[in-house]
Design an enzyme around this catalytic site. Structure first.
Site, PDB file in Angstrom:
ATOM      1  N   CYS D 149       0.976  -1.180  -0.230  1.00 58.36           N
ATOM      2  CA  CYS D 149       0.034   0.010  -0.064  1.00 58.36           C
ATOM      3  C   CYS D 149       0.963   1.380   0.005  1.00 58.36           C
ATOM      4  CB  CYS D 149      -0.861  -0.036   1.327  1.00 58.36           C
ATOM      5  SG  CYS D 149      -0.330  -0.264   2.847  1.00 58.36           S
ATOM      6  N   GLN D 176       1.521   6.127   8.532  1.00 57.66           N
ATOM      7  CA  GLN D 176       0.601   5.124   7.870  1.00 57.66           C
ATOM      8  C   GLN D 176      -0.636   4.901   8.795  1.00 57.66           C
ATOM      9  OE1 GLN D 176       4.414   2.678   6.144  1.00 57.66           O
ATOM     10  NE2 GLN D 176       2.305   1.762   6.148  1.00 57.66           N
ATOM     11  N   ARG D 235       3.533   4.462  12.214  1.00 58.84           N
ATOM     12  CA  ARG D 235       1.817   4.186  12.362  1.00 58.84           C
ATOM     13  C   ARG D 235       1.362   5.405  12.989  1.00 58.84           C
ATOM     14  NH1 ARG D 235      -0.331   0.765   9.474  1.00 58.84           N
ATOM     15  NH2 ARG D 235       0.657  -1.069  10.231  1.00 58.84           N
ATOM     16  N   HIS D 242      -2.354   6.779   3.734  1.00 63.65           N
ATOM     17  CA  HIS D 242      -0.742   6.813   4.189  1.00 63.65           C
ATOM     18  C   HIS D 242      -0.283   8.209   3.534  1.00 63.65           C
ATOM     19  CE1 HIS D 242      -1.150   2.824   5.350  1.00 63.65           C
ATOM     20  NE2 HIS D 242      -0.418   2.338   4.611  1.00 63.65           N
TER      21      HIS D 242
END
Lengths: 349, 349, 349, 349
Positions: D149, D176, D235, D242
């Site tokens: 991704c 992300q 994260r 993202h």
């Protein structure tokens, strides 16, 4: 100096287990000598097995302690338990049978007729159930429990009101913290930009436990208080600290000033006995119009107080107010430790 | 095809103003021809003056429209207002006096005896207050209001219950979204890891508006419904969607199935008239044990429905359930547009 | 016991002003004797004017202190300033001109050739600029500044590397906390479920300040270090603690172990002089694969350390690692207080 | 009207599986005829087994579909796979061996020399690897993969730059979204008020995949592009989308205007062939100083575009900019579906 009482922790790696360790770090009466957890963790060191999630760093002394199985014997004088309810029922009973005092945060035995559901400021008298329990079960050990995290915060605010004016009914809507679900607990995708209007098993606990806690001990049994509680429980995006919106109907007339006065003046055995973990003020009443708030107020009295705010008249019942309690301190590990301190003071440990 | 009705928006740059623009983009009956905002924004283009905060991008047609002052005349047939209450009182009255129909989302005139507090599914009959208003104020224009965002969601769930069983009392605890406070509104430092147990001015609105909305029109006036409401309002870390925990006491006996049935079958004028913004189901009852949730359910029926869940018996009153409504769609701009659509259908515009 | 040094705080009600008060509460060398804020707050008590946002409660002694205008004279020996940059330039210069040592957290004077941009562990030598400044400006007072919050955390990690191996280039991408924007600062609707890839004025500061801080003092001036910095700054949904992803190119060869060793062994004047607010370890290197994290690690060394983690080789430059610093403690108020402690130790106050 | 191509989904109940179902709902070329998931879910209906987490409600047609085992045969013409990497390697190979085209979102086969790592706008030419694969493996079916991704979003921005100016080096720091970790994925207690500076296995993917994607096909093999990538992955508390901070060094000179021009004009096979899921603009360049932002921009082009912003010169490399991509649409299910549409158009399905 006296030798310290040796403590074993059942469920040591969980969220409440971690709080036990943090709160017992430097405790003047207790020292942790045994850690037990689920089979998965057995024979690993605490540091290896535990995903430590508290902002206070893991104490050095606990890092290399080995994790043992949750079974007797453990090298300790008393066990603190925060086992999941799937295990707690049998394991705690086995430890009590083997002679250990079991100070439990688990729900399994809370409502048993011979088990004290203890809030030391409120019902120290209920410790007499220990004798009943020992006799009935023919054992030297015993189980003492503390209430559900939501219940503790609520019942500390209710106790002085019940004593002074009598309670008829309580409707409470909660906004509960993530740590109440343990770890990993609530998935982040479930709570970002969201509220979850359901917490498994929570409402029945909040509706039944306060009545036992505020009940009267007589003739070897506790008669539950006769008010009714209705609870709706929600999960919100807060790390620690349960907020509760309370509406209450009384038996006798009272004013707002009366209510605030009895709550602010509330003191119990822990304050009289000057127990180590006792909050100076078990109930703090804030006057600001937008408090209590979990992020700002959950750590008052080191997380051992119930914080009340927005006390005002209700136009259906008599009064309403907001309650805040730290769910893993006063609502769990701190409650159990205060229970243990009372048990020591009363000669049960 | 008929020519579209020309709409002016007062308070066009705010959170609700933005929703007006988004919801009117492509509307078959209305076209936006005038935008007005506070003095600060005057004579700038919409794009320059507006901090657009919706996830749907700003429509192209609105970008270069100039912002005008909030005063008559505006080049339009009707005005939608989402002015702050500091301005709305006088400005809306002036527009009505100057002959404009004023469809207001502001609170100032909601409780005036000659102003409809309209929820088209519930009290289309209250539109007759327009004639009263015109006559009393000797003007051709008029003001029609929609309720507070928390009230709309609640009252749509209450209406079918009131009609079928009669309501005696309602205790509601809310968990309200950030967008309800406008922009910039709630500071991020105030809501991260937090709940705020207070929203300025909110509780009195939620306690009074439902009674007017569910009141009966007769002899030129609305008699408020005779139940009582008690509200405790909290801000939580959610972008859109107010969640409400409701406990309710009825006048007649009912079962859970009865309650669900009347809510699910609830239909009103918007459904009968097939109004453009009308939800097919004004009240949706979810059966899942942990719903409704704002992130998952606020956009059902394009944000125009009230979503109800967890309908169950109460152990103090009769029933309790959870209500969810999209606070800036059905709770604000969408409510006003549906009001306007009803006014068109009834010949008032 | 010596009499304490009397401190005035300029900008006392802001986020950094509050941190000054919290960190000076109980400080052995300083006592707060004067508070100043913008005109809006003047003549109100601190408690009335300040929206206190720290989780530590407001100290009692500050509550009734009056807020004064930000102008000389103030009843104090030294002023700490966290004024917004719109005010700081003139006000701080005026206080210095009037003879006060000005310990500033504001950016206005940081890059002036005669003003120390002080990080006591790194460039205590730069204090000699005070003499240059006094002479050039013909005044007894002076201004000493601390760096931008993002810079402090970064430069503490860079300093030992620069000394041992020489730095050629640094590329840094930041994830910055909400408190860095002050209060109310970032709107909650802007940051829920979001990242903002821009912070006004931040990147140029992070790209220029480290070179001055690590520059050499000689002949009355600081020659900036000759490496280049490239910064991309982002706001994320974190209350306190800036996280920074650093990629670095060195002048000399080094191993990962070398890098870790020089960072862990880094000590400076505050450690040698045992200053009250000095962290024992100015740079902490964590070995866990997923640390540092703001919520877990920002309070290490009471928020006065830079926490480094994930030190590993890079496949374009030489190394990369993660840096975390508490932006309102070591990145603002704590930095200024440590500066003041060094000034006392060196005889400048 | 042609009969639709019948699709089986492997891993149907996961986050990406749910996106497959949502994006295939109403698709003109594909219809879902088989669902497979892990053993735990087998023989339950989709509705029973799936914790649906998308804001779009679960389509009715999928609710009662039974979940089958992840093994051949499945009643379909092609399989889409979003299996966890622990299962994907063997299961996907088995389906290809059994003759099915396998359109995989899993990482296992991405870097295999005979498997296309397809981004239809960039390397449709790589489909020729299918013939190589069929021959080498002596099978009629085949595996086609889409990138990680984070990679997709990045490489769409890089492709036009590589083509026009040549890329020498890319340093990227990512922020992300939670959905990238699947469900339950990231625990809420790990991300509230926090950043996690580590994502398991992510950085090597981001550093290797772009080189294969932008590599040249010749003589039956892809030669990777010769630039280097350095990635640091974090994260953050965002549901979807993202964000990536990119610093880039080019082989040829270019201006900011050049860069923007080639990105905005970028078109590929999906646009030429007018594929159903193709974004009109695969790369959108925003000019606002504080965009792209995940909450506001992730749904542009229905989540199928890469959104670029803050294109500016760098003072170490040549340029830097921010990239945003929807990680479960263009970064997963949407990418696979676009791949399938290209395969249909090119006669491979």
């Amino acid at each position: 100096m006296n030798k310290k009482i040796r403590v074993g922790i059942l469920g040591a790696t969980g969220m409440v287990g971690q709080r036990f360790i943090q709160l017992l770090d430097g405790h003047p009466q207790f020292e942790v000598t045994a850690l037990a957890a689920s089979e998965r963790s057995e024979s690993r060191s605490f540091q290896e097995a535990c995903a430590w999630k508290l902002t206070n760093p893991m104490p050095d002394w606990v890092k290399t302690m080995p994790l043992q199985a949750c079974q007797t014997p453990l090298d300790c004088d008393v066990v603190f338990s925060s086992l999941p309810s799937s295990m707690a029922g049998e394991v705690e009973a086995a430890f009590a049978q083997a002679g250990y005092p079991v100070i439990s945060n688990s729900s399994n035995h809370r409502m048993s007729v011979d088990v004290p559901l203890l809030v030391p400021e409120i019902n120290a008298e209920h410790l007499k159930l220990i004798d009943v329990q020992r006799e009935r079960r023919n054992q030297k050990g015993y189980i003492v429990t503390n209430p559900n995290c939501t219940t503790v915060a609520l019942v500390l605010a209710l106790a002085p009101i019940q004593e002074a004016f009598g309670i008829e009914a309580v409707i409470v809507s909660t906004m509960q913290a993530l740590s109440g679900a343990g770890y990993p607990g609530v998935a982040s995708l479930d709570i970002i930009d969201n509220v979850i209007p359901y917490i498994d098993g929570e409402e029945p606990k909040v509706e039944s436990e306060p009545r036992k806690i505020l009940g009267l001990f007589a003739d070897g049994a506790v008669t539950p208080a006769d008010f009714r509680v209705s609870a709706q429980c929600h999960r919100v995006n807060v790390s620690d600290g349960h907020t509760e919106a309370v509406t209450i109907k009384l038996k006798k007339k009272a004013t707002i000033a009366d209510l605030i006065e009895v709550m602010e003046n509330f003191q119990g055995e822990p304050q009289k006995l000057n127990l180590y973990s006792a909050p100076n003020r078990p109930v703090i009443v804030m006057k600001e119009h937008n408090r209590p708030q979990p992020r700002l107020d959950r750590d008052l009295e080191k997380g051992m107080a119930t914080v009340v705010g927005r006390v005002r008249e209700d136009n259906i019942f008599d009064f309403r107010f907001t309650v805040l309690g730290h769910n893993t301190v006063r609502g769990a590990a701190g409650a159990a430790i205060l229970n243990a301190e009372l048990l020591v003071a009363k000669g049960y440990i």
